[in-house]
Enzyme design. Sequence first.
Site, mmCIF file in Angstrom:
data_model
loop_
_atom_site.group_PDB
_atom_site.id
_atom_site.type_symbol
_atom_site.label_atom_id
_atom_site.label_comp_id
_atom_site.label_asym_id
_atom_site.label_seq_id
_atom_site.Cartn_x
_atom_site.Cartn_y
_atom_site.Cartn_z
ATOM 1 N N HIS A 1 -17.487 1.437 8.028
ATOM 2 C CA HIS A 1 -16.025 1.381 8.136
ATOM 3 C C HIS A 1 -15.586 2.690 8.777
ATOM 4 O O HIS A 1 -15.573 3.742 8.136
ATOM 5 C CB HIS A 1 -15.415 1.213 6.733
ATOM 6 C CG HIS A 1 -13.912 1.243 6.720
ATOM 7 N ND1 HIS A 1 -13.131 0.145 6.417
ATOM 8 C CD2 HIS A 1 -13.042 2.247 6.977
ATOM 9 C CE1 HIS A 1 -11.855 0.474 6.497
ATOM 10 N NE2 HIS A 1 -11.773 1.752 6.828
ATOM 11 N N ARG B 1 -2.499 -2.218 -3.482
ATOM 12 C CA ARG B 1 -3.729 -1.463 -3.273
ATOM 13 C C ARG B 1 -3.662 -0.234 -4.176
ATOM 14 O O ARG B 1 -2.709 0.546 -4.095
ATOM 15 C CB ARG B 1 -3.833 -1.035 -1.817
ATOM 16 C CG ARG B 1 -5.043 -0.173 -1.602
ATOM 17 C CD ARG B 1 -5.111 0.362 -0.192
ATOM 18 N NE ARG B 1 -6.355 1.081 -0.025
ATOM 19 C CZ ARG B 1 -6.483 2.164 0.743
ATOM 20 N NH1 ARG B 1 -5.451 2.624 1.406
ATOM 21 N NH2 ARG B 1 -7.642 2.765 0.846
ATOM 22 N N GLU C 1 -14.119 -0.974 15.376
ATOM 23 C CA GLU C 1 -13.768 -2.217 16.083
ATOM 24 C C GLU C 1 -13.481 -1.988 17.561
ATOM 25 O O GLU C 1 -13.585 -2.914 18.358
ATOM 26 C CB GLU C 1 -12.523 -2.860 15.434
ATOM 27 C CG GLU C 1 -12.790 -3.402 14.045
ATOM 28 C CD GLU C 1 -11.515 -3.758 13.290
ATOM 29 O OE1 GLU C 1 -10.522 -4.148 13.929
ATOM 30 O OE2 GLU C 1 -11.513 -3.631 12.050
ATOM 31 N N PHE D 1 -8.953 9.246 17.426
ATOM 32 C CA PHE D 1 -10.152 9.065 18.238
ATOM 33 C C PHE D 1 -9.847 8.876 19.724
ATOM 34 O O PHE D 1 -10.589 9.340 20.589
ATOM 35 C CB PHE D 1 -10.970 7.882 17.711
ATOM 36 C CG PHE D 1 -12.424 8.171 17.721
ATOM 37 C CD1 PHE D 1 -13.022 8.815 16.652
ATOM 38 C CD2 PHE D 1 -13.201 7.843 18.815
ATOM 39 C CE1 PHE D 1 -14.375 9.125 16.676
ATOM 40 C CE2 PHE D 1 -14.551 8.148 18.847
ATOM 41 C CZ PHE D 1 -15.139 8.786 17.774
ATOM 42 N N ARG D 2 -8.742 8.203 20.007
ATOM 43 C CA ARG D 2 -8.410 7.996 21.426
ATOM 44 C C ARG D 2 -8.083 9.319 22.103
ATOM 45 O O ARG D 2 -8.453 9.556 23.247
ATOM 46 C CB ARG D 2 -7.251 7.020 21.562
ATOM 47 C CG ARG D 2 -7.676 5.592 21.371
ATOM 48 C CD ARG D 2 -6.532 4.688 21.121
ATOM 49 N NE ARG D 2 -5.893 4.992 19.847
ATOM 50 C CZ ARG D 2 -5.023 4.206 19.232
ATOM 51 N NH1 ARG D 2 -4.657 3.087 19.778
ATOM 52 N NH2 ARG D 2 -4.519 4.553 18.081
ATOM 53 N N GLU E 1 -7.872 -5.698 4.967
ATOM 54 C CA GLU E 1 -7.730 -5.373 3.551
ATOM 55 C C GLU E 1 -6.536 -6.099 2.935
ATOM 56 O O GLU E 1 -6.571 -6.489 1.774
ATOM 57 C CB GLU E 1 -7.578 -3.855 3.385
ATOM 58 C CG GLU E 1 -8.894 -3.130 3.637
ATOM 59 C CD GLU E 1 -8.728 -1.656 3.931
ATOM 60 O OE1 GLU E 1 -8.338 -1.325 5.073
ATOM 61 O OE2 GLU E 1 -8.972 -0.846 3.043
ATOM 62 N N ASN F 1 0.876 -1.171 0.000
ATOM 63 C CA ASN F 1 0.000 0.000 0.000
ATOM 64 C C ASN F 1 0.913 1.221 0.000
ATOM 65 O O ASN F 1 1.455 1.610 1.031
ATOM 66 C CB ASN F 1 -0.888 -0.034 1.251
ATOM 67 C CG ASN F 1 -1.851 1.136 1.297
ATOM 68 O OD1 ASN F 1 -1.801 2.032 0.459
ATOM 69 N ND2 ASN F 1 -2.719 1.124 2.289
HETATM 70 P P1 AMP Z 1 -7.774 2.944 11.101
HETATM 71 O O1 AMP Z 1 -7.734 4.049 10.069
HETATM 72 O O2 AMP Z 1 -8.764 1.883 10.752
HETATM 73 O O3 AMP Z 1 -6.420 2.414 11.458
HETATM 74 O O4 AMP Z 1 -8.351 3.606 12.446
HETATM 75 C C1 AMP Z 1 -7.634 4.607 13.118
HETATM 76 C C2 AMP Z 1 -8.560 5.231 14.155
HETATM 77 O O5 AMP Z 1 -8.986 4.218 15.070
HETATM 78 C C3 AMP Z 1 -7.884 6.320 14.978
HETATM 79 O O6 AMP Z 1 -8.737 7.439 15.095
HETATM 80 C C4 AMP Z 1 -7.701 5.642 16.322
HETATM 81 O O7 AMP Z 1 -7.722 6.561 17.387
HETATM 82 C C5 AMP Z 1 -8.913 4.761 16.375
HETATM 83 N N1 AMP Z 1 -8.745 3.728 17.412
HETATM 84 C C6 AMP Z 1 -7.813 2.763 17.458
HETATM 85 N N2 AMP Z 1 -7.925 2.065 18.625
HETATM 86 C C7 AMP Z 1 -8.943 2.625 19.315
HETATM 87 C C8 AMP Z 1 -9.558 2.377 20.592
HETATM 88 N N3 AMP Z 1 -9.125 1.402 21.388
HETATM 89 N N4 AMP Z 1 -10.604 3.172 20.947
HETATM 90 C C9 AMP Z 1 -11.036 4.152 20.154
HETATM 91 N N5 AMP Z 1 -10.505 4.441 18.952
HETATM 92 C C10 AMP Z 1 -9.478 3.695 18.537
#
Ligand code: AMP
Length: 398
Positions: free
Chosen positions: A209, A92, A334, A284-285, A385, A7
């Site tokens: 997603h 990708r 998730e 998000f965290r 993916e 990717n």
């Molecule tokens: P991704 O693009 O699928 O890798 O998702 C990244 C996002 O998932 C980021 O905003 C992270 O803060 C969030 N994320 C990962 N682990 C957690 C968690 N345990 N609680 C809340 N958000 C999470």
Amino acid sequence: MRVLVINSGSSSIKYQLLDPVSGAVAASGMVSRIGEPVEPGATTVEHESDGRTLEHDGPIPDHAAGFRVVFDLFARSGHDLTGEGLYAVGHRVVHGGEVFYRPTLIDDAVVASIDELSALAPLHNPANVIGIESARQLLPGVPQVAVFDTAFFHGLPDAAKTYAIDAKVAVTHGIRRYGFHGTSHEYVSGRVAELLGRDASAVNQIVLHLGNGASASAIRGGRAVDTSMGLTPLEGLVMGTRSGDIDPGIIAHLMRTADFDIDAIDQLLNRNSGLKGLSGVNDFRELQRLIDTGDHAASLAYEVYIHRLRRYIGAYLVELGEVDAITFTAGVGENSPQVRADALAGLTRFGIAVDPDRNTAKDRAARYISPPDAQIPVLVVPTNEELAIARAAATLVT
Ligand code: AMP
């Protein structure tokens, strides 16, 4: 049998070497800050293999240099990619336009077409092409396959893919809704059908997603009938740094009254909007931490995020009429029970509920989070993916 999945982004390369049948990952890693100045000693490549992490420090001037470091790290960790055993390379590719709607064996003409589609994805396709060309040079004998993020949405119904703008302008410039994250939506919806014990053609479902980028899709009998991303991955849900839906009049307004040029608009909507624009953080965290400290901007960002998400869920429930499953996936989907609970709160009269214990269970596997007697099952299904790309590549070259 192993497939190398690549990717390649504008300043990064993510990769995984995996078995497309079992999904077992032999090695994975990431090259970051390609083409950027880095401070002395900064780690730019991290490579994991057999429980060990190898690192490379120092600047990576371009993608080709990044690939050379990666190949070297593979050799050092006992996986010589140039030797035998590599079945295919799966790339990708973000935008397949109207041209590509299934995994495609790469030759010179395919690379040229992907490059031509760069006008539709200026941030992504050029980087994908560089990744493909580097891999072809370094692994000349290995079949290379492009897997497109738009492919799953190629057959969107006309009503869902057509923007209500001057039809001649739209046709001349290829303006329609293409949709993205298709590999994830397809993989997750397939897993949902498996979990329900039904053929995908017999399942209507909504897939959410929710990662740093975020998109929703409505899938009828295995085929996508709507999705929230459009011509570009900017449309739809509120994302880490992207606005999602806005009134397009905002653009003309800012250009007319605030001296924004097109690059400033692009920067605003793609990089300085979404959760980051509203709260200052895109992760998000971090957002949750700010909310816990009583930060009002962070709370508002969360409310806007949930409000938009619920709006799409409502729209897709109505579009599909009969819904057999609603599924959360990707980093936020998730891992955040709060988001899942808030997204579906107050919908029991529609047969939709989230069971608090199931929702908060510390379980990383695909699972139900609705009560056992729920009319519409709600699930969490981890996306993968890389595995989907590896399987698509392996299937094509078999
Ligand atoms: P991704 O693009 O699928 O890798 O998702 C990244 C996002 O998932 C980021 O905003 C992270 O803060 C969030 N994320 C990962 N682990 C957690 C968690 N345990 N609680 C809340 N958000 C999470």
